[in-house]
Motif scaffolding. Structure first.
Motif, PDB file in Angstrom:
ATOM      1  N   ASP A  28       0.811  -1.223   0.000  1.00  0.00           N
ATOM      2  CA  ASP A  28       0.000   0.000   0.000  1.00  0.00           C
ATOM      3  C   ASP A  28       0.840   1.267   0.000  1.00  0.00           C
ATOM      4  O   ASP A  28       0.376   2.314  -0.430  1.00  0.00           O
ATOM      5  N   SER A  29       2.060   1.184   0.546  1.00  0.00           N
ATOM      6  CA  SER A  29       2.854   2.425   0.580  1.00  0.00           C
ATOM      7  C   SER A  29       3.662   2.607  -0.704  1.00  0.00           C
ATOM      8  O   SER A  29       4.181   3.686  -0.934  1.00  0.00           O
ATOM      9  N   PHE A  30       3.772   1.545  -1.499  1.00  0.00           N
ATOM     10  CA  PHE A  30       4.543   1.669  -2.731  1.00  0.00           C
ATOM     11  C   PHE A  30       3.628   1.807  -3.945  1.00  0.00           C
ATOM     12  O   PHE A  30       3.400   0.847  -4.673  1.00  0.00           O
ATOM     13  N   ILE A  31       3.093   2.988  -4.074  1.00  0.00           N
ATOM     14  CA  ILE A  31       2.233   3.293  -5.207  1.00  0.00           C
ATOM     15  C   ILE A  31       2.705   4.636  -5.748  1.00  0.00           C
ATOM     16  O   ILE A  31       2.879   5.575  -4.961  1.00  0.00           O
ATOM     17  N   GLY A  35      -0.847   5.633  -9.525  1.00  0.00           N
ATOM     18  CA  GLY A  35      -1.564   4.510  -8.931  1.00  0.00           C
ATOM     19  C   GLY A  35      -0.925   3.163  -9.232  1.00  0.00           C
ATOM     20  O   GLY A  35      -1.509   2.122  -8.958  1.00  0.00           O
ATOM     21  N   LEU A  36       0.277   3.194  -9.805  1.00  0.00           N
ATOM     22  CA  LEU A  36       0.958   1.942 -10.126  1.00  0.00           C
ATOM     23  C   LEU A  36       1.662   1.384  -8.888  1.00  0.00           C
ATOM     24  O   LEU A  36       2.338   2.124  -8.164  1.00  0.00           O
ATOM     25  N   HIS A  37       1.497   0.088  -8.626  1.00  0.00           N
ATOM     26  CA  HIS A  37       2.256  -0.524  -7.530  1.00  0.00           C
ATOM     27  C   HIS A  37       3.730  -0.609  -7.919  1.00  0.00           C
ATOM     28  O   HIS A  37       4.043  -0.910  -9.074  1.00  0.00           O
ATOM     29  N   GLY A  88      -2.227  -9.385 -10.021  1.00  0.00           N
ATOM     30  CA  GLY A  88      -2.296  -8.223 -10.897  1.00  0.00           C
ATOM     31  C   GLY A  88      -1.319  -7.131 -10.509  1.00  0.00           C
ATOM     32  O   GLY A  88      -0.717  -6.479 -11.374  1.00  0.00           O
ATOM     33  N   GLU A  89      -1.141  -6.973  -9.175  1.00  0.00           N
ATOM     34  CA  GLU A  89      -0.247  -5.909  -8.705  1.00  0.00           C
ATOM     35  C   GLU A  89       1.204  -6.173  -9.101  1.00  0.00           C
ATOM     36  O   GLU A  89       2.019  -5.260  -9.115  1.00  0.00           O
ATOM     37  N   LEU A  90       1.520  -7.455  -9.379  1.00  0.00           N
ATOM     38  CA  LEU A  90       2.873  -7.764  -9.842  1.00  0.00           C
ATOM     39  C   LEU A  90       2.944  -7.667 -11.368  1.00  0.00           C
ATOM     40  O   LEU A  90       3.879  -7.091 -11.923  1.00  0.00           O
ATOM     41  N   ALA A  91       1.914  -8.218 -12.022  1.00  0.00           N
ATOM     42  CA  ALA A  91       1.906  -8.229 -13.493  1.00  0.00           C
ATOM     43  C   ALA A  91       2.083  -6.811 -14.039  1.00  0.00           C
ATOM     44  O   ALA A  91       2.803  -6.589 -15.014  1.00  0.00           O
ATOM     45  N   GLU A  92       1.431  -5.841 -13.395  1.00  0.00           N
ATOM     46  CA  GLU A  92       1.506  -4.467 -13.905  1.00  0.00           C
ATOM     47  C   GLU A  92       2.913  -3.888 -13.783  1.00  0.00           C
ATOM     48  O   GLU A  92       3.218  -2.872 -14.391  1.00  0.00           O
TER      49      GLU A  92
END
Length: 886
Positions: A28-31, A35-37, A88-92
């Motif tokens: 949550d802190s790495f965005i 809005g990209l993780h 998904g948060e990794l794929a992006e």
DNA sequence: CGTATCACG
DNA sequence: ACGTACGTGATACGA
């Protein structure tokens, strides 16, 4: 002589996975602003820096998987068929990983129909053939089969920078096989995560044994006919085709049709302009700073912060204004009750103030500011600063932000006393660790260079200040803000006051016990030597094992990784074999009391005649407290021999009493609450004996009078088992029954308490989906292993998913009670003092005349701490010593 | 400094 | 088939 060329090969997908999960808690802190993780990219970069520094390669290649369909899926349709989709948060983040590599000047490559493993296998072979020293970096162990004299495989362990190096020697030592034989082992045992089965009923242990004996699958099958008849032999014969297919699937190709050569992998070093642009896009501000050109190599990496010496004269200036300030009292060691103060610092980023003498703490101007609740303070570890300040007659109010406490609530893992490492967890790299500046162990000291010391204090102050907005935002994102402001933050002060109060311990009582124990130990020692036929060190498990199992030929029931086990469970099974066993059991029991409790506690009594423990508020993974130096949460209770220790714990004033209240079955009540189980709730609402109730249910009895002591004992163990995340084996071991019977108990339990069963399934599912579980007060524990391919890790995570909400919610409840209790004692102007917390128990000292008040007040505060679907029950008692409280 | 053991909830 | 109860801290060995 030409320098050897060094080739580094990185398994891009698996390292990216590791990077993602290493910083999953910081998701949550790495965005970035779009809005990209960015957590995996951040950690991947750090892993990459780490291995680049370690290897210093001339050539680098990062290989990625090209897609799900490969030559292996053509050979075996189910290959990797059960593999979960990449989050998904990794794929992006994958496109950004590629960009990062481009900016680093590192070639990356993927090949249709082949896995990253095969690209690496092929390239590693080429590199080795060309005489290069090859290093492979991967997140899983499959690639270790490539290890050879020229090829080292580094596998990531926990965190970002810890690695395990696989060389042929390491293989031999660890598994007793060569790297290549790993393929044969996998052929037999299969691979769960890649979803190929190997041979039925053959697991890792069996496979290793077979390969150590036969050398290879081929040789094994050449001799399978000679094996003696067994189920395993039958399975081997039946599954021969599958074994060979598995071997083929497990084999990493070294001849993949790759379209690049070694020349394409030359590593020119990073392009700083491209990196800068990328870091700006990703909001990696700390890395941007690293890119800034250094004027000369000897200059410190950290630029100097503005610092002034803090003196009595400039205190008014230093303390001016109402804006928040960071404050810290620095000590080299952990124990802030006694540790010398080496510095005091405070300020804002405009100007930091640091004193290197503790006398400043006695200045009235500073004490006034510290006591003023309107003057907002940011700190790292409120309790530590509060207790230390108290030693100088100062009280701290107005602590708004405690970086350590907040960090712990955001993620319970690894919140050490070291500000630098906690900061790093949150992506803040602008501060050194204390270990780096002060050293560790015997060499720990204030740096010779005073400027280095003062800058370190300033950087720590700055770090707390700079991280405050982000960490508070994260708290809110986790819905943990009130957990912090209403529970943990006030609790820190309550605990500080308990620690400062301390508990009086009578040294003479302990010394008298010590004298008697010494005699009895001497007697036992002599008897044991007589039985054994010679003298030896009874405290050495190694020597004891030799005496019992080699010399006396007693049957060794269990082994440990270093030799024979001599634990109580083993010794009890040997009771009837020799009189020496009972003597050893007694010796152990008394020796424990003597060393840990008599001598240990004596050495911890302060000049004021009291013991001042430290409660560690930021350590346990469930939200419980822990207690150190000494641990006052494990003073003997169960056996009278050890319980005598409690007679030394007394009130600190004449005519006072020890008063004690404890929650009755708080964890099972929490379970009844969170599961909503109607049968269990009914039992508590009607104030029934819960263990007897469970006994009736699992033994199918109709009347409480039918419950025998043994049934109740077994039911009690089953209740505990449920709380711990039950397994039939664990329960069977605990109460000494066959596994089948334990399973029957559990089945009956779930049938009788059906919503408990539903809840255990639900909570595991929740953990899988969100990656963490929560308590009733939103305390959070991440369970990164909940989807692990390693079965043990996964099952452990599943049990934890069930246990943590229960144990942690119980911890929440007593913490609320402690805060309310401290407030009530203050409001009612009572002299009674809260001294100890032992998980479900609070211990006080009070004048005798206040006892009747406490008997009403404490239980009413404790049972009203939170409103659950079942009542909370509290039992109280009092007496002259802790022993008499029963 | 890791391992084994044992004290508590 | 596999290896298992949950959460801690202190002490003694022995490499």
């Amino acid at each position: 002589m030409p320098t050897t060329k060094k080739l580094l090969l990185v398994d891009g997908n698996s390292v990216a996975f590791r990077a993602f999960f290493a910083m999953h808690s910081a998701l949550d802190s790495f965005i970035n602003r779009d809005g990209l993780h960015t957590n995996a990219t951040f950690a991947f970069k750090r892993m990459l820096d780490n291995i680049l520094e370690q290897v210093d390669p001339t050539n680098v290649l990062v290989a990625f998987d090209a897609g799900k369909v490969t030559f292996r899926t053509k050979k075996f349709e189910e290959y990797k068929g059960t593999r979960a989709k990449m989050p998904g948060e990794l794929a992006e983040q994958l496109p950004f990983l590629h960009k990062l590599l481009d900016a680093y000047g590192i070639k990356w490559y993927e090949l249709k129909n082949y896995e990253a493993d095969d690209i690496i296998g092929t390239m590693a072979q080429e590199g080795a053939k060309a005489g290069m020293a090859v290093t492979v970096l991967s997140g899983d162990r499959d690639l270790t089969q490539l290890a050879s004299d020229q090829i080292t495989v580094q596998v990531t362990l926990k965190g970002v920078t810890e690695l395990e190096a696989y060389t042929p020697a390491h293989f031999q030592e660890k598994l007793g096989i060569t790297p290549k034989q790993l393929i044969d082992v996998k052929a037999l045992m299969g691979d769960n995560s890649d979803n190929y089965p190997g041979v039925t009923k053959v697991g890792e242990k069996t496979a290793l044994k077979l390969i150590q004996e036969y050398g290879s699958v081929e040789n094994l099958y050449a001799h399978v006919a000679d094996m003696k008849k067994s189920k395993m032999k039958e399975n081997l014969i039946n599954d021969k085709d599958m074994a060979f297919l598995s071997k083929d699937l497990a084999t990493i190709r070294t001849d993949a049709p790759i379209t690049l050569g070694l020349a394409d992998t030359v590593y020119p070093g990073p392009d700083n302009q491209a990196l800068l642009a990328l870091y700006q896009e990703l909001d990696f501000n700390s890395f941007i700073k690293d890119l800034a050109p250094q004027e000369d190599d000897d200059a410190p990496v950290q630029k100097d912060l503005p610092v002034t010496a803090l003196t009595a004269a400039n205190l008014p200036q230093a303390l001016a204004g109402d804006a928040p300030k960071t404050f810290m009292i620095e000590m080299l060691g952990d124990n802030y009750h006694t540790e010398p103060v080496i510095a005091v610092g405070l300020g804002t980023p405009d100007q930091w103030y640091v004193a290197t003498q503790d006398a400043i703490l006695r200045e009235p101007a500073l004490q006034t500011w510290l006591a003023d609740a309107q003057k907002v303070k940011y700190v790292f570890d409120a309790k530590r600063n509060y207790v230390a300040a108290h030693r100088f007659g100062a009280t701290i109010n107005g602590i708004d932000f405690d970086m350590l406490l907040v960090s712990y609530l955001l993620n319970t893992v690894d919140n050490s006393n070291d500000l630098g490492s906690v900061a790093a967890q949150h992506g803040y790299t602008g501060v050194e660790t204390d270990a780096a500046v002060y050293g560790t162990g015997k060499k720990r000291q204030v740096p010779d260079d005073q400027a280095v010391f003062i800058q370190h204090i300033a950087h720590k102050l700055a770090c707390v200040y700079n991280l405050q907005p982000q960490l508070v935002k994260d708290l809110q994102a986790h819905e943990q803000y009130t957990l912090y402001t209403d529970l943990e933050r006030p609790l820190a002060i309550v605990l500080a006051n308990m620690e400062i109060a301390g508990i009086k311990v009578l040294p003479d009582t302990l010394k008298a016990m010590g004298v008697s124990l010494k005699e009895r130990l001497q007697d036992l020692e002599n008897q044991i030597y007589t039985e054994a036929g010679h003298e030896f060190n009874i405290n050495s498990t190694k020597q004891l094992g030799t005496v019992l199992f080699d010399e006396m030929k007693l049957p060794p029931i269990k082994k440990t990784k270093t030799g024979y086990s001599t634990s109580v469970a083993v010794l009890e099974k040997l009771q009837d074999e020799s009189p020496i066993i009972q003597m050893i059991l007694s010796y152990r029991q008394l020796a424990k009391i003597q060393s840990t409790y008599v001598e240990g506690l004596l050495s911890q009594i302060h000049p004021d005649g009291k013991i001042h423990t430290r409660y560690i508020q930021t350590l346990t993974q469930t939200g419980r407290l822990s207690s150190q130096d000494p641990n006052l949460q494990n003073i003997p209770m169960h056996q009278d021999e050890g319980k005598q220790i409690r007679k030394a714990f007394v009130p600190s004033h004449p005519g006072w009493q020890i008063f004690d209240s404890d929650y009755s079955q708080v964890e099972l009540r929490v379970l009844a609450h969170v599961s909503g189980d109607r049968n269990m709730q009914e039992a508590f609402k009607e104030n029934r004996d819960i263990h007897a109730n469970t006994a009736m249910k699992i033994f199918h009895l109709t009347d409480p009078s039918q419950v025998t002591d043994n049934m109740r004992r077994q039911a009690k163990a089953t209740n505990f088992g449920i709380v711990y995340g039950i397994s039939d084996y664990g329960l069977s071991q605990n109460i000494g029954i066959p596994r089948e019977q334990a399973k029957a108990f559990i089945d009956a339990y779930f049938e009788q308490y059906p919503q408990v069963k539903d809840w255990t399934e639900q909570i595991v599912k929740t953990a899988r989906e969100q990656g963490y579980v929560e308590t009733i007060m939103h305390r959070r524990r991440y369970l990164p292993d909940i989807n692990a391919k390693n079965r043990n890790l996964r099952q452990f995570a599943e049990r934890t998913a069930m246990n943590t909400p229960i144990q942690g919610s119980a911890a929440d409840i007593i913490k609320v009670a402690m805060i309310n209790m401290a407030q009530a004692l203050k409001d009612q102007h009572l002299q009674a003092t809260m001294l100890l917390q032992v998980h479900d128990e609070l211990l006080f000292e009070a004048p005798r005349e206040e006892i009747p008040i406490l008997e009403k007040l404490v239980p009413s505060i404790m049972d009203s701490a939170v409103k659950l679907a079942v009542p909370l029950k509290v039992d109280s008692s009092f007496g002259d010593t802790w022993y008499d409280v029963k």
